[in-house]
Design a protein around this motif. Sequence first.
Motif, mmCIF file in Angstrom:
data_model
loop_
_atom_site.group_PDB
_atom_site.id
_atom_site.type_symbol
_atom_site.label_atom_id
_atom_site.label_comp_id
_atom_site.label_asym_id
_atom_site.label_seq_id
_atom_site.Cartn_x
_atom_site.Cartn_y
_atom_site.Cartn_z
ATOM 1 N N ARG A 5 -4.431 2.759 -4.661
ATOM 2 C CA ARG A 5 -3.224 2.204 -5.288
ATOM 3 C C ARG A 5 -3.602 1.760 -6.699
ATOM 4 O O ARG A 5 -3.980 0.625 -6.937
ATOM 5 C CB ARG A 5 -2.708 1.035 -4.460
ATOM 6 N N SER A 6 -3.516 2.691 -7.627
ATOM 7 C CA SER A 6 -4.203 2.488 -8.897
ATOM 8 C C SER A 6 -3.613 1.337 -9.706
ATOM 9 O O SER A 6 -4.312 0.676 -10.443
ATOM 10 C CB SER A 6 -4.163 3.771 -9.714
ATOM 11 N N ILE A 8 -2.815 -1.518 -8.841
ATOM 12 C CA ILE A 8 -3.427 -2.813 -8.495
ATOM 13 C C ILE A 8 -4.730 -3.012 -9.250
ATOM 14 O O ILE A 8 -4.989 -4.081 -9.801
ATOM 15 C CB ILE A 8 -3.650 -2.901 -6.973
ATOM 16 N N GLY A 9 -5.545 -1.966 -9.312
ATOM 17 C CA GLY A 9 -6.775 -2.052 -10.090
ATOM 18 C C GLY A 9 -6.481 -2.410 -11.537
ATOM 19 O O GLY A 9 -7.111 -3.289 -12.116
ATOM 20 N N TRP A 10 -5.474 -1.765 -12.092
ATOM 21 C CA TRP A 10 -5.099 -2.055 -13.480
ATOM 22 C C TRP A 10 -4.648 -3.497 -13.651
ATOM 23 O O TRP A 10 -4.917 -4.129 -14.666
ATOM 24 C CB TRP A 10 -3.987 -1.105 -13.948
ATOM 25 N N GLN A 11 -3.959 -4.037 -12.651
ATOM 26 C CA GLN A 11 -3.513 -5.434 -12.761
ATOM 27 C C GLN A 11 -4.695 -6.401 -12.867
ATOM 28 O O GLN A 11 -4.617 -7.402 -13.567
ATOM 29 C CB GLN A 11 -2.657 -5.811 -11.547
ATOM 30 N N PHE A 12 -5.774 -6.077 -12.160
ATOM 31 C CA PHE A 12 -6.954 -6.939 -12.242
ATOM 32 C C PHE A 12 -7.643 -6.819 -13.605
ATOM 33 O O PHE A 12 -8.185 -7.787 -14.127
ATOM 34 C CB PHE A 12 -7.951 -6.585 -11.127
ATOM 35 N N VAL A 13 -7.640 -5.614 -14.148
ATOM 36 C CA VAL A 13 -8.383 -5.368 -15.375
ATOM 37 C C VAL A 13 -7.556 -5.692 -16.620
ATOM 38 O O VAL A 13 -8.105 -6.032 -17.673
ATOM 39 C CB VAL A 13 -8.875 -3.897 -15.389
ATOM 40 N N LEU B 112 -11.881 -11.306 -12.568
ATOM 41 C CA LEU B 112 -10.788 -10.412 -12.183
ATOM 42 C C LEU B 112 -11.127 -8.965 -12.535
ATOM 43 O O LEU B 112 -11.003 -8.057 -11.707
ATOM 44 C CB LEU B 112 -9.491 -10.816 -12.901
ATOM 45 N N ALA B 113 -11.564 -8.762 -13.771
ATOM 46 C CA ALA B 113 -11.810 -7.396 -14.228
ATOM 47 C C ALA B 113 -13.015 -6.769 -13.526
ATOM 48 O O ALA B 113 -12.985 -5.597 -13.138
ATOM 49 C CB ALA B 113 -12.001 -7.383 -15.752
ATOM 50 N N GLY B 116 -11.926 -5.897 -10.140
ATOM 51 C CA GLY B 116 -11.009 -4.745 -10.206
ATOM 52 C C GLY B 116 -11.763 -3.441 -10.401
ATOM 53 O O GLY B 116 -11.477 -2.430 -9.750
ATOM 54 N N PHE B 120 -11.557 -1.102 -6.857
ATOM 55 C CA PHE B 120 -10.402 -0.208 -6.858
ATOM 56 C C PHE B 120 -10.739 1.070 -7.603
ATOM 57 O O PHE B 120 -11.341 1.026 -8.677
ATOM 58 C CB PHE B 120 -9.187 -0.873 -7.525
ATOM 59 N N ALA B 121 -10.337 2.189 -6.990
ATOM 60 C CA ALA B 121 -10.486 3.464 -7.692
ATOM 61 C C ALA B 121 -9.154 3.738 -8.392
ATOM 62 O O ALA B 121 -8.152 3.919 -7.734
ATOM 63 C CB ALA B 121 -10.793 4.577 -6.700
ATOM 64 N N PHE B 122 -9.151 3.665 -9.704
ATOM 65 C CA PHE B 122 -7.894 3.932 -10.393
ATOM 66 C C PHE B 122 -8.140 4.851 -11.585
ATOM 67 O O PHE B 122 -9.251 4.947 -12.101
ATOM 68 C CB PHE B 122 -7.195 2.640 -10.825
#
Lengths: 289, 302
Positions: A5-6, A8-13, B112-113, B116, B120-122
């Motif tokens: 769920r990409s 979500i990763g972006w929200q963290f970064v 957070l980063a 992340g 997470f694989a994004f």
Amino acid sequence: MVTRRSWIGWQFVAPFLAVFALVFLAPIAYSIYLSLYRTKLIGGTSFVGLENYAKAFADPQFWSAVGRVSLFLVVQVPIMLFLALLVALAIDSGRLYGASFFRISIFLPYAVPAVVATLMWGFMYGNQFGLIRYFNDWFGVSLPDPLAPNLVLAAIGNITTWEFVGYNMIILYAALRVVDPSLYEAAAIDGAGQFRIIRAIKLPALRGPLLITTMFSIIGTFQLFTEPVVLRTIAPNAILTYFTPNYYAWQLSVGGQQFNYSATVAVVMGLLTMLVAYLVQARAVRKAG
Amino acid sequence: MVSAPTIRPAARRQPRPAAVRIRKTRSWSLTAITTLMLIYTLLPLAWLVISASKTQDGLLSTFGLWFGGDFALIDNIGEVFTYQDGIYLRWLGNTVFYVLIGAGGATLLSALAGYGLAKFAFRGRKAVFAVILGAVAVPPTALAVPTFLLFAKMGITDTVWAVIIPSLMIPFSLYLMWVFSTDAVPDEILESARVDGAGEFRIFFSLAVPLLSPGLVTALLFNVVVTWNNLFLPLIMLKDRHLYPITLGIYTWNQQSQTVGGDVVFNLVITGSLLAIIPLIAAFLLLQRYWQSGLAVGSVKQ
């Protein structure tokens, strides 16, 4: 990796990246932009292409600053890292009385702000209430003045060594602590002595951390600023306003209002730092391979 | 490409069976040699403590490494806090504020980063990585002049934001948090929390953060040091002395003492310096168990 769920990763970064864009990418882009222009007293700004870069490459003050930090790099950094390595090995050897006291004490200068470190050493060097004067009086000798123009770079080298030996030591020590103990046992059973163990087990384990500490030291050296700026308040004749490239860039923008040229100096120094760091890393990797 | 190491959880040596334990004889000569390094380290700090006990005259007339006749430490401390309408306290408060918001914020953003990036694989993750790892090689001071020029254009120099915003981004801190997240937060725990229907940010704050705590302490302490010790950034950004952090304040007191006709306050420069280093040294001593184990994980990287 856990999920696809990409967003979500972006929200963290994303929060980090937003600040990153504002204080990293934007200033660099703005500097490059500024470095291509010239501001005239009358007539505003005009595009000048690489003229500022040509000026920097022909600027003796800029090159004397680069030369000074380069000399610092090849003398101070090896001394500091060698001392850090010796102390880390000594503490890790398990043969010291009071090892943990040594470890935390030698690390402590890292917690001292560079302003305070420079003031302490500056006063100790100095002739107002310095120690040199007392030693000269007591022992009837005449030690050279550390704040004289020809020695002040070494005096700064001593300050940065004092500040960072412990920091580097603790990184190397932390790496030694995670060496698999069965390696030492195997070596002991084979009858290897201390020096053999250091050469065959410990130094190879420190290759990565030594590279990291070397990198940080190179970057730190090329950005030298606080120590000369603070020491200049004590020894104004020994430290010139182009003592280091960073000092020069600051002086150009704040003192001289030459923003375009200051931005050019910052860009060139950034590139030089990255180039040297890259060359050292490439060489280390090739040696290791 | 950098890859996270796998580390045993405690990141320290396992106890070994007694039969093969290597006998360590302690060595007086090695201790003596290392003591030379210890003396070198502690000498300036001893000088600082001794000098903070002297009056202005005592500094100039008595030997630096021993106490003078007059013990003025208490007077000096009192004077540090009252000189120039007590501006030292204001500077100290500013530093605490810059550290809380700047270093605290930097730690939160990088936690957070880092998490992340690790969990997470994004799409675009590799690109984000490449850019940020490149940034580790460029320290904040290299950007100070360019950032000043940009902030001047935006009209926010000489405000607290000019100091705080650049302090929020410490790439090395993100790197540490990424290593820790990869290493200390098992994917299985996250999966089972998801199965229970917990949201991702809730999972982060209630499950991941406790597991990351040694890494968080390590990153926070190092971010605090970077922010607390910075001179270049406030020096370039601030004109209003009421916004100064303690480092810039002490610097200006010393500058004033060295200026012809300026008020000579070396005793305050020295005592103010001593007071300024105590909080950080105390933090390192109190938290050493946490940051040293954190450092062991963070330092093993290729």
